[in-house]
Design a protein around this motif. Structure first.
Motif, PDB file in Angstrom:
ATOM      1  N   UNK A  38       0.248 -91.318  34.613  1.00 16.88           N
ATOM      2  CA  UNK A  38       0.292 -92.555  35.396  1.00 16.88           C
ATOM      3  C   UNK A  38       0.753 -93.760  34.586  1.00 16.88           C
ATOM      4  N   UNK A  39       0.979 -93.576  33.305  1.00 18.35           N
ATOM      5  CA  UNK A  39       1.302 -94.725  32.460  1.00 18.35           C
ATOM      6  C   UNK A  39       2.333 -94.351  31.421  1.00 18.35           C
ATOM      7  N   UNK A  40       3.237 -95.273  31.156  1.00 19.03           N
ATOM      8  CA  UNK A  40       4.228 -95.131  30.098  1.00 19.03           C
ATOM      9  C   UNK A  40       3.591 -95.626  28.802  1.00 19.03           C
ATOM     10  N   UNK A  41       3.497 -94.798  27.763  1.00 18.74           N
ATOM     11  CA  UNK A  41       2.835 -95.213  26.521  1.00 18.74           C
ATOM     12  C   UNK A  41       3.431 -96.468  25.890  1.00 18.74           C
ATOM     13  N   UNK A  42       4.711 -96.736  26.160  1.00 17.81           N
ATOM     14  CA  UNK A  42       5.367 -97.882  25.527  1.00 17.81           C
ATOM     15  C   UNK A  42       5.246 -99.165  26.335  1.00 17.81           C
ATOM     16  N   UNK A  43       4.677 -99.073  27.539  1.00 15.71           N
ATOM     17  CA  UNK A  43       4.700-100.225  28.424  1.00 15.71           C
ATOM     18  C   UNK A  43       3.558-101.208  28.210  1.00 15.71           C
ATOM     19  N   UNK A  82     -13.233 -94.232  33.080  1.00 13.26           N
ATOM     20  CA  UNK A  82     -12.075 -93.877  32.259  1.00 13.26           C
ATOM     21  C   UNK A  82     -11.773 -94.949  31.218  1.00 13.26           C
ATOM     22  N   UNK A  83     -11.868 -96.209  31.632  1.00 18.83           N
ATOM     23  CA  UNK A  83     -11.567 -97.314  30.712  1.00 18.83           C
ATOM     24  C   UNK A  83     -12.610 -97.398  29.607  1.00 18.83           C
ATOM     25  N   UNK A  84     -13.881 -97.377  29.966  1.00 21.69           N
ATOM     26  CA  UNK A  84     -14.945 -97.492  28.962  1.00 21.69           C
ATOM     27  C   UNK A  84     -14.884 -96.339  27.968  1.00 21.69           C
ATOM     28  N   UNK A  85     -14.725 -95.125  28.482  1.00 19.09           N
ATOM     29  CA  UNK A  85     -14.686 -93.968  27.601  1.00 19.09           C
ATOM     30  C   UNK A  85     -13.430 -93.988  26.725  1.00 19.09           C
ATOM     31  N   UNK A  86     -12.285 -94.334  27.320  1.00 24.20           N
ATOM     32  CA  UNK A  86     -11.032 -94.335  26.572  1.00 24.20           C
ATOM     33  C   UNK A  86     -11.015 -95.355  25.448  1.00 24.20           C
ATOM     34  N   UNK A  87     -11.444 -96.583  25.745  1.00 22.31           N
ATOM     35  CA  UNK A  87     -11.472 -97.627  24.711  1.00 22.31           C
ATOM     36  C   UNK A  87     -12.497 -97.285  23.643  1.00 22.31           C
ATOM     37  N   UNK A  88     -13.649 -96.773  24.055  1.00 23.07           N
ATOM     38  CA  UNK A  88     -14.693 -96.419  23.097  1.00 23.07           C
ATOM     39  C   UNK A  88     -14.224 -95.328  22.137  1.00 23.07           C
ATOM     40  N   UNK A  89     -13.401 -94.418  22.622  1.00 20.99           N
ATOM     41  CA  UNK A  89     -12.907 -93.311  21.787  1.00 20.99           C
ATOM     42  C   UNK A  89     -11.638 -93.663  21.020  1.00 20.99           C
ATOM     43  N   UNK A  90     -11.101 -94.871  21.253  1.00 20.47           N
ATOM     44  CA  UNK A  90      -9.871 -95.253  20.573  1.00 20.47           C
ATOM     45  C   UNK A  90      -8.629 -94.620  21.169  1.00 20.47           C
ATOM     46  N   UNK A  91      -8.728 -94.161  22.420  1.00 16.51           N
ATOM     47  CA  UNK A  91      -7.572 -93.556  23.082  1.00 16.51           C
ATOM     48  C   UNK A  91      -6.611 -94.642  23.548  1.00 16.51           C
ATOM     49  N   UNK A  92      -5.424 -94.232  23.956  1.00 15.94           N
ATOM     50  CA  UNK A  92      -4.468 -95.154  24.562  1.00 15.94           C
ATOM     51  C   UNK A  92      -4.640 -95.125  26.073  1.00 15.94           C
ATOM     52  N   UNK A  93      -4.089 -96.135  26.736  1.00 17.64           N
ATOM     53  CA  UNK A  93      -4.145 -96.175  28.190  1.00 17.64           C
ATOM     54  C   UNK A  93      -3.456 -94.947  28.778  1.00 17.64           C
ATOM     55  N   UNK A  94      -2.332 -94.547  28.176  1.00 17.82           N
ATOM     56  CA  UNK A  94      -1.606 -93.376  28.666  1.00 17.82           C
ATOM     57  C   UNK A  94      -2.431 -92.099  28.523  1.00 17.82           C
ATOM     58  N   UNK A  95      -3.230 -92.017  27.454  1.00 21.58           N
ATOM     59  CA  UNK A  95      -4.095 -90.844  27.275  1.00 21.58           C
ATOM     60  C   UNK A  95      -5.206 -90.811  28.322  1.00 21.58           C
ATOM     61  N   UNK A  96      -5.727 -91.991  28.640  1.00 20.25           N
ATOM     62  CA  UNK A  96      -6.831 -92.072  29.589  1.00 20.25           C
ATOM     63  C   UNK A  96      -6.371 -91.842  31.024  1.00 20.25           C
ATOM     64  N   UNK A 135      -4.569-104.117  33.318  1.00 16.62           N
ATOM     65  CA  UNK A 135      -5.069-105.410  32.858  1.00 16.62           C
ATOM     66  C   UNK A 135      -6.517-105.293  32.389  1.00 16.62           C
ATOM     67  N   UNK A 136      -7.317-104.543  33.154  1.00 12.69           N
ATOM     68  CA  UNK A 136      -8.716-104.353  32.771  1.00 12.69           C
ATOM     69  C   UNK A 136      -8.806-103.676  31.414  1.00 12.69           C
ATOM     70  N   UNK A 137      -7.969-102.673  31.185  1.00 13.81           N
ATOM     71  CA  UNK A 137      -7.949-101.970  29.898  1.00 13.81           C
ATOM     72  C   UNK A 137      -7.659-102.938  28.756  1.00 13.81           C
ATOM     73  N   UNK A 138      -6.645-103.788  28.938  1.00 18.50           N
ATOM     74  CA  UNK A 138      -6.289-104.729  27.873  1.00 18.50           C
ATOM     75  C   UNK A 138      -7.452-105.649  27.537  1.00 18.50           C
ATOM     76  N   UNK A 139      -8.176-106.105  28.535  1.00 17.97           N
ATOM     77  CA  UNK A 139      -9.290-107.012  28.279  1.00 17.97           C
ATOM     78  C   UNK A 139     -10.436-106.303  27.559  1.00 17.97           C
ATOM     79  N   UNK A 140     -10.761-105.097  27.991  1.00 17.43           N
ATOM     80  CA  UNK A 140     -11.820-104.339  27.317  1.00 17.43           C
ATOM     81  C   UNK A 140     -11.409-104.014  25.881  1.00 17.43           C
ATOM     82  N   UNK A 141     -10.179-103.577  25.702  1.00 15.91           N
ATOM     83  CA  UNK A 141      -9.676-103.238  24.373  1.00 15.91           C
ATOM     84  C   UNK A 141      -9.665-104.456  23.452  1.00 15.91           C
ATOM     85  N   UNK A 142      -9.191-105.590  23.974  1.00 14.63           N
ATOM     86  CA  UNK A 142      -9.150-106.814  23.168  1.00 14.63           C
ATOM     87  C   UNK A 142     -10.553-107.299  22.827  1.00 14.63           C
ATOM     88  N   UNK A 143     -11.479-107.187  23.787  1.00 11.16           N
ATOM     89  CA  UNK A 143     -12.854-107.610  23.520  1.00 11.16           C
ATOM     90  C   UNK A 143     -13.467-106.766  22.410  1.00 11.16           C
TER      91      UNK A 143
END
Length: 240
Positions: free
Chosen positions: A113-118, A95-109, A62-70
């Protein structure tokens, strides 16, 4: 326009842009929930937004989605230069700040631990729940004003003032459902009109969804106030 006035106007524009960012589970803008700790605009038109959440262990997806959307909403500001969104005081902030800043996916970050399609499906699940709850609130209001179930079932979005349907239209736009004036006022998850016979059950399901959302919101607002010693925002989206 002075430099100070321009900076204030641009900070206001940033906050306005952030109203489009929802907490997925609470179906409320992060600006209303008190999750935006600070907004700053540099002399080079760079923008930095700092976010905070009610607990150190809030769900990282959820935190990732909010940072990404912002970050996405800030990038839409035509004047904005470099845009940075920083999540503070969270166990997965780095992990979240670096991943969103680099344009990575949640699954990459979070490998393994995460399904890329979920992630997008998760977003859609909560948007559908919020859409259903908004329909229930509006339905109860109209029934109290004397509307019948048949009238509700036959109504279109354009039959009501826009201020009463703003939440429905926003959720439908995000879900890819028809949101024009001719679209049914009450729909299922696929945008199909709900029949008069099925409307009472539809509104009851929405009321149940709304109770869950409101309970979680109250809980999170209390946690945020306890953690940071300040009350979260109590504004509401315009009203359905």
């Amino acid at each position: 326009m002075t430099a100070v006035t321009e900076a204030v106007d641009r900070a206001t524009a940033v906050n306005a842009a952030l109203t489009a960012v929802l907490d997925p589970e609470l179906d409320r803008p992060i600006t209303e929930l008190g999750f935006v700790r600070s907004v700053s605009v540099g002399t080079d038109d760079s923008v930095e937004v700092r976010l905070r959440l009610p607990t150190y262990f809030c769900a990282p997806n959820f935190a990732w989605l909010m940072v990404e959307d912002a970050r996405r909403e800030l990038a839409r500001l035509p004047w904005a230069g470099e845009c940075t969104v920083v999540l503070e005081d969270h166990f997965a902030s780095e992990e979240i700040n670096r991943g969103v800043d680099c344009g990575s996916s949640f699954a990459d970050a979070f490998p393994g631990l995460a399904d890329p399609d979920r992630m997008q499906e998760l977003r859609a699940v909560f948007l559908r729940k919020g859409h259903l709850a908004a329909q229930s609130r509006l339905g109860r209001r109209l029934l109290e004003r004397g509307w019948t179930h048949r009238q509700l079932a036959e109504a279109a979005l354009g039959d009501l003032p826009e201020r009463l349907t703003v939440t429905l239209r926003r959720r439908r736009a995000l879900l890819g459902l028809p949101a024009d004036a001719s679209a049914p006022l009450f729909t299922d998850d696929q945008g199909r009109a709900v029949s008069a016979l099925g409307l009472e059950r539809h509104l009851l399901k929405g009321r149940t969804a709304g109770v869950g959302i409101d309970s979680n919101t109250e809980y999170c607002e209390g946690l945020l106030a306890t953690r940071y010693g300040t009350a979260a925002g109590h504004g509401k989206e315009e009203a359905s």
